[in-house]
Design a protein around this motif. Sequence first.
Motif, mmCIF file in Angstrom:
data_model
loop_
_atom_site.group_PDB
_atom_site.id
_atom_site.type_symbol
_atom_site.label_atom_id
_atom_site.label_comp_id
_atom_site.label_asym_id
_atom_site.label_seq_id
_atom_site.Cartn_x
_atom_site.Cartn_y
_atom_site.Cartn_z
ATOM 1 N N SER A 217 0.861 -1.179 0.000
ATOM 2 C CA SER A 217 0.000 0.000 0.000
ATOM 3 C C SER A 217 0.898 1.229 0.000
ATOM 4 C CB SER A 217 -0.906 0.011 1.234
ATOM 5 O OG SER A 217 -1.581 1.256 1.339
ATOM 6 N N LEU A 218 0.684 2.117 -0.950
ATOM 7 C CA LEU A 218 1.518 3.313 -1.052
ATOM 8 C C LEU A 218 1.127 4.381 -0.047
ATOM 9 C CD1 LEU A 218 1.747 3.707 -4.934
ATOM 10 C CD2 LEU A 218 3.115 2.288 -3.400
ATOM 11 N N GLY A 219 -0.040 4.245 0.577
ATOM 12 C CA GLY A 219 -0.504 5.276 1.488
ATOM 13 C C GLY A 219 -1.203 6.399 0.737
ATOM 14 N N THR A 220 -1.865 7.273 1.499
ATOM 15 C CA THR A 220 -2.611 8.392 0.917
ATOM 16 C C THR A 220 -2.082 9.690 1.496
ATOM 17 O OG1 THR A 220 -4.576 6.989 0.754
ATOM 18 C CG2 THR A 220 -4.894 9.361 0.509
ATOM 19 N N PRO A 221 -1.259 10.423 0.757
ATOM 20 C CA PRO A 221 -0.714 11.679 1.292
ATOM 21 C C PRO A 221 -1.800 12.755 1.389
ATOM 22 C CG PRO A 221 -0.121 11.419 -1.017
ATOM 23 C CD PRO A 221 -0.800 10.145 -0.615
ATOM 24 N N LEU A 222 -1.877 13.404 2.534
ATOM 25 C CA LEU A 222 -2.903 14.403 2.786
ATOM 26 C C LEU A 222 -2.273 15.776 2.935
ATOM 27 C CD1 LEU A 222 -5.024 12.407 5.402
ATOM 28 C CD2 LEU A 222 -5.407 12.604 2.938
ATOM 29 N N PRO B 215 -1.313 15.550 -4.428
ATOM 30 C CA PRO B 215 -0.666 14.833 -5.547
ATOM 31 C C PRO B 215 0.845 14.712 -5.328
ATOM 32 C CG PRO B 215 -2.122 16.582 -6.345
ATOM 33 C CD PRO B 215 -1.943 16.799 -4.872
ATOM 34 N N THR B 216 1.305 13.503 -5.144
ATOM 35 C CA THR B 216 2.726 13.228 -4.988
ATOM 36 C C THR B 216 3.059 11.958 -5.762
ATOM 37 O OG1 THR B 216 2.450 11.858 -3.013
ATOM 38 C CG2 THR B 216 2.692 14.233 -2.670
ATOM 39 N N VAL B 217 4.279 11.471 -5.584
ATOM 40 C CA VAL B 217 4.670 10.222 -6.240
ATOM 41 C C VAL B 217 3.837 9.054 -5.731
ATOM 42 C CG1 VAL B 217 6.448 9.644 -4.550
ATOM 43 C CG2 VAL B 217 6.685 8.852 -6.907
ATOM 44 N N GLN B 218 3.259 9.174 -4.532
ATOM 45 C CA GLN B 218 2.412 8.103 -3.997
ATOM 46 C C GLN B 218 1.124 7.941 -4.785
ATOM 47 O OE1 GLN B 218 3.216 9.705 0.272
ATOM 48 N NE2 GLN B 218 2.212 7.744 0.531
ATOM 49 N N ILE C 97 9.195 5.318 -2.128
ATOM 50 C CA ILE C 97 8.063 6.226 -2.288
ATOM 51 C C ILE C 97 7.801 7.014 -1.013
ATOM 52 C CG2 ILE C 97 5.556 6.266 -2.607
ATOM 53 C CD1 ILE C 97 5.850 4.162 -4.718
ATOM 54 N N SER C 98 7.891 6.371 0.146
ATOM 55 C CA SER C 98 7.629 7.074 1.409
ATOM 56 C C SER C 98 8.685 8.118 1.704
ATOM 57 C CB SER C 98 7.539 6.064 2.554
ATOM 58 O OG SER C 98 6.462 5.165 2.366
ATOM 59 N N ASP C 99 9.917 7.896 1.237
ATOM 60 C CA ASP C 99 10.985 8.868 1.482
ATOM 61 C C ASP C 99 10.752 10.189 0.760
ATOM 62 O OD1 ASP C 99 12.358 7.265 3.199
ATOM 63 O OD2 ASP C 99 13.826 6.566 1.737
ATOM 64 N N ARG D 97 1.359 8.132 10.148
ATOM 65 C CA ARG D 97 1.862 6.764 10.271
ATOM 66 C C ARG D 97 0.870 5.728 9.756
ATOM 67 N NH1 ARG D 97 4.354 7.126 16.423
ATOM 68 N NH2 ARG D 97 6.415 7.951 15.867
ATOM 69 N N THR D 98 -0.412 5.940 10.015
ATOM 70 C CA THR D 98 -1.403 4.910 9.715
ATOM 71 C C THR D 98 -2.090 5.098 8.367
ATOM 72 O OG1 THR D 98 -3.090 6.178 10.901
ATOM 73 C CG2 THR D 98 -1.858 4.520 12.151
ATOM 74 N N VAL D 99 -2.246 6.342 7.913
ATOM 75 C CA VAL D 99 -2.987 6.617 6.674
ATOM 76 C C VAL D 99 -2.065 7.007 5.530
ATOM 77 C CG1 VAL D 99 -4.785 8.046 5.599
ATOM 78 C CG2 VAL D 99 -5.024 7.312 7.989
ATOM 79 N N GLU D 100 -1.154 7.898 5.800
ATOM 80 C CA GLU D 100 -0.327 8.445 4.728
ATOM 81 C C GLU D 100 0.888 7.586 4.396
ATOM 82 O OE1 GLU D 100 0.127 12.836 4.756
ATOM 83 O OE2 GLU D 100 -0.693 12.705 6.794
ATOM 84 N N SER D 101 1.391 6.858 5.347
ATOM 85 C CA SER D 101 2.625 6.105 5.136
ATOM 86 C C SER D 101 2.347 4.817 4.368
ATOM 87 C CB SER D 101 3.264 5.773 6.486
ATOM 88 O OG SER D 101 4.459 5.057 6.298
#
Length: 297
Positions: A69-74, A82-85, A164-166, A241-245
């Motif tokens: 799961s790539l996560g959802t950046p907020l 909109p990011t690489v995720q 991706i998270s970095d 940690r739980t949603v975006e990561s």
Amino acid sequence: MSVQRESPPRRPAPPPPELADDEIDLGRYWASVAARWWLPLLGLVVGAIIGYLIAVGGGSTYQAQAIVSLGTPLAVGGGILPTVQTNGTAVKQIVQAESTKQRVAHDAGLRPGQMAVSTTPAGGATAATKGAPNTLFAITVKAPSPRKAALAANEFARIVVQTISDQYVNPKIATFNAQVKADELELAQLDKRLAEEQGLLGSLSGAEKLAAIGIIGIAEQRRSVVTDDLLSIRPLLNQARTVESGRVLTRAVGTKTTARSKRNSAVVGAFLGLLLGIAAALLWEPLAGRFARRPAL
């Protein structure tokens, strides 16, 4: 008065000799195949059997699949950022990079040519219909052994999530962690200072006591501000940690799979056998006539 005679109808021109020869050749070929119909049929059946046997006895390979799961950046004000995720092609680009393949192959004890890796969306159509980007991907690796296939798939998944998270989430989490640690340290210092000043109140004179009370009031105000800041940061840290990561949802386990598709191999074998049977039917008469004309020894 003269009578006009009607000209006789014109006969259609005969077909060119080449066309007539072609029709005769095609008819002869078809007659040869029809007369020995059992040869194409035999080739079809034998080819299908050979293709199936090759698929069954052609050895096996092993497959392992990890789900990430790539996560959802907020964004700060809410909404998806909109990011690489949120870019679905990023996973494929990371996995198919030659540097990634060589690194994974080395860690799994494989040569790059011994494994095949692919990525597919695993979220289905639910996310697309709601307008949200798909953040679930399956990373599949095929290798000669189940252990190495699983090692490679899990390493690919780890690299994808880490890379991706970095880009956005990990720096955001690091910033929140630093703020939480700073606030907790300041709260500890304020509590220590308040305890010291309150312990000295009984031994101080009037002017000194008033000064100590003022210091205690300022410290308590600062403590209230730091506490509010800490209470607002901790939910954001937990959300990051739980949603975006990004994370590895399911780790890979190697399973056995056939190297070739039995159905496809049978179809290809049947087609090739049919062609050989047709060729045998066409060559039957010429070869039979040639052998018949040979003088007996």
